[in-house]
Design a protein around this motif. Structure first.
Motif, PDB file in Angstrom:
ATOM      1  N   LEU A   1       3.973   5.458  -5.643  1.00  0.00           N
ATOM      2  CA  LEU A   1       3.910   5.322  -7.330  1.00  0.00           C
ATOM      3  C   LEU A   1       2.656   6.613  -7.713  1.00  0.00           C
ATOM      4  O   LEU A   1       2.786   6.934  -8.692  1.00  0.00           O
ATOM      5  CB  LEU A   1       3.660   4.100  -7.784  1.00  0.00           C
ATOM      6  N   ARG A   2       1.471   6.481  -7.072  1.00  0.00           N
ATOM      7  CA  ARG A   2       0.416   7.385  -7.430  1.00  0.00           C
ATOM      8  C   ARG A   2       1.118   8.838  -7.337  1.00  0.00           C
ATOM      9  O   ARG A   2       0.711   9.649  -8.278  1.00  0.00           O
ATOM     10  CB  ARG A   2      -0.674   7.162  -6.530  1.00  0.00           C
ATOM     11  N   ALA A   3       1.773   9.124  -6.551  1.00  0.00           N
ATOM     12  CA  ALA A   3       2.420  10.488  -6.375  1.00  0.00           C
ATOM     13  C   ALA A   3       3.353  10.607  -7.344  1.00  0.00           C
ATOM     14  O   ALA A   3       3.287  11.918  -8.118  1.00  0.00           O
ATOM     15  CB  ALA A   3       3.052  10.588  -4.813  1.00  0.00           C
ATOM     16  N   ARG A   4       4.033   9.760  -7.807  1.00  0.00           N
ATOM     17  CA  ARG A   4       5.162  10.112  -8.873  1.00  0.00           C
ATOM     18  C   ARG A   4       4.395  10.112 -10.128  1.00  0.00           C
ATOM     19  O   ARG A   4       4.843  11.022 -11.018  1.00  0.00           O
ATOM     20  CB  ARG A   4       5.841   8.725  -8.927  1.00  0.00           C
ATOM     21  N   ILE A   5       3.420   9.403 -10.160  1.00  0.00           N
ATOM     22  CA  ILE A   5       2.559   9.408 -11.616  1.00  0.00           C
ATOM     23  C   ILE A   5       1.762  10.817 -11.645  1.00  0.00           C
ATOM     24  O   ILE A   5       1.793  11.419 -12.696  1.00  0.00           O
ATOM     25  CB  ILE A   5       1.319   8.375 -11.621  1.00  0.00           C
ATOM     26  N   ASP A   6       1.339  11.382 -10.575  1.00  0.00           N
ATOM     27  CA  ASP A   6       0.825  12.888 -10.640  1.00  0.00           C
ATOM     28  C   ASP A   6       2.055  13.785 -10.990  1.00  0.00           C
ATOM     29  O   ASP A   6       1.575  14.687 -11.522  1.00  0.00           O
ATOM     30  CB  ASP A   6       0.259  13.155  -9.321  1.00  0.00           C
ATOM     31  N   GLU A   7       3.128  13.589 -10.353  1.00  0.00           N
ATOM     32  CA  GLU A   7       4.414  14.344 -10.696  1.00  0.00           C
ATOM     33  C   GLU A   7       4.910  14.377 -12.225  1.00  0.00           C
ATOM     34  O   GLU A   7       4.854  15.597 -12.719  1.00  0.00           O
ATOM     35  CB  GLU A   7       5.425  13.992 -10.078  1.00  0.00           C
ATOM     36  N   LEU A   8       4.711  13.251 -12.792  1.00  0.00           N
ATOM     37  CA  LEU A   8       4.965  13.135 -14.260  1.00  0.00           C
ATOM     38  C   LEU A   8       3.935  13.728 -14.950  1.00  0.00           C
ATOM     39  O   LEU A   8       4.124  14.162 -15.903  1.00  0.00           O
ATOM     40  CB  LEU A   8       5.041  11.585 -14.581  1.00  0.00           C
ATOM     41  N   LYS A   9       2.579  13.511 -14.657  1.00  0.00           N
ATOM     42  CA  LYS A   9       1.419  14.249 -15.429  1.00  0.00           C
ATOM     43  C   LYS A   9       1.539  15.616 -15.552  1.00  0.00           C
ATOM     44  O   LYS A   9       1.411  16.199 -16.589  1.00  0.00           O
ATOM     45  CB  LYS A   9       0.301  13.697 -14.947  1.00  0.00           C
TER      46      LYS A   9
ATOM     47  N   LEU B   1       0.923  -1.336  -0.056  1.00  0.00           N
ATOM     48  CA  LEU B   1       0.028   0.166  -0.088  1.00  0.00           C
ATOM     49  C   LEU B   1       0.918   1.333   0.047  1.00  0.00           C
ATOM     50  O   LEU B   1       0.539   2.058  -0.672  1.00  0.00           O
ATOM     51  CB  LEU B   1      -1.033   0.088   1.063  1.00  0.00           C
ATOM     52  N   GLU B   2       1.917   1.200   0.791  1.00  0.00           N
ATOM     53  CA  GLU B   2       2.848   2.520   0.726  1.00  0.00           C
ATOM     54  C   GLU B   2       3.483   2.487  -0.591  1.00  0.00           C
ATOM     55  O   GLU B   2       3.720   3.870  -0.959  1.00  0.00           O
ATOM     56  CB  GLU B   2       4.019   2.272   2.098  1.00  0.00           C
ATOM     57  N   GLU B   3       3.994   1.437  -1.262  1.00  0.00           N
ATOM     58  CA  GLU B   3       4.561   1.503  -2.653  1.00  0.00           C
ATOM     59  C   GLU B   3       3.448   1.937  -3.460  1.00  0.00           C
ATOM     60  O   GLU B   3       3.717   2.925  -4.536  1.00  0.00           O
ATOM     61  CB  GLU B   3       4.858   0.079  -2.870  1.00  0.00           C
TER      62      GLU B   3
END
Length: 82
Positions: free
Chosen positions: A28-36, A22-24
């Motif tokens: 990863l969701r936070a990283r996806i938001d940054e990349l978007k 769940l932490e991972e």
């Protein structure tokens, strides 16, 4: 995470694996938001460059003279004929 996947993870994974997963997933969701956000910024930059290039006026700086044959002669070539 879908309901079925969440149910399977909660039911069959040990607690430490479930927490780590769940932490991972959160990371990863936070990283996806940054990349978007970065992708949106870069696309806006590209759109701006396209707009500039479409509206750009062609500027010609004439520092050479044309010979009688229609060929452009540079400054250096003019002095060789002397």
């Amino acid at each position: 995470m879908t309901g079925l996947k969440r149910w399977i993870c909660e039911r069959f994974l040990p607690a430490y694996c479930r927490e780590e997963m769940l932490e991972e997933a959160k990371r990863l969701r936070a990283r996806i938001d940054e990349l978007k956000q970065e992708n949106e910024r870069l696309l806006a930059y590209i759109d701006g460059m396209h707009a500039v290039l479409r509206r750009r006026q062609k500027i010609t700086i004439n520092a050479t003279e044309e010979s009688r044959h229609g060929r452009t002669v540079s400054h250096d070539e003019q002095h060789e004929d002397i």
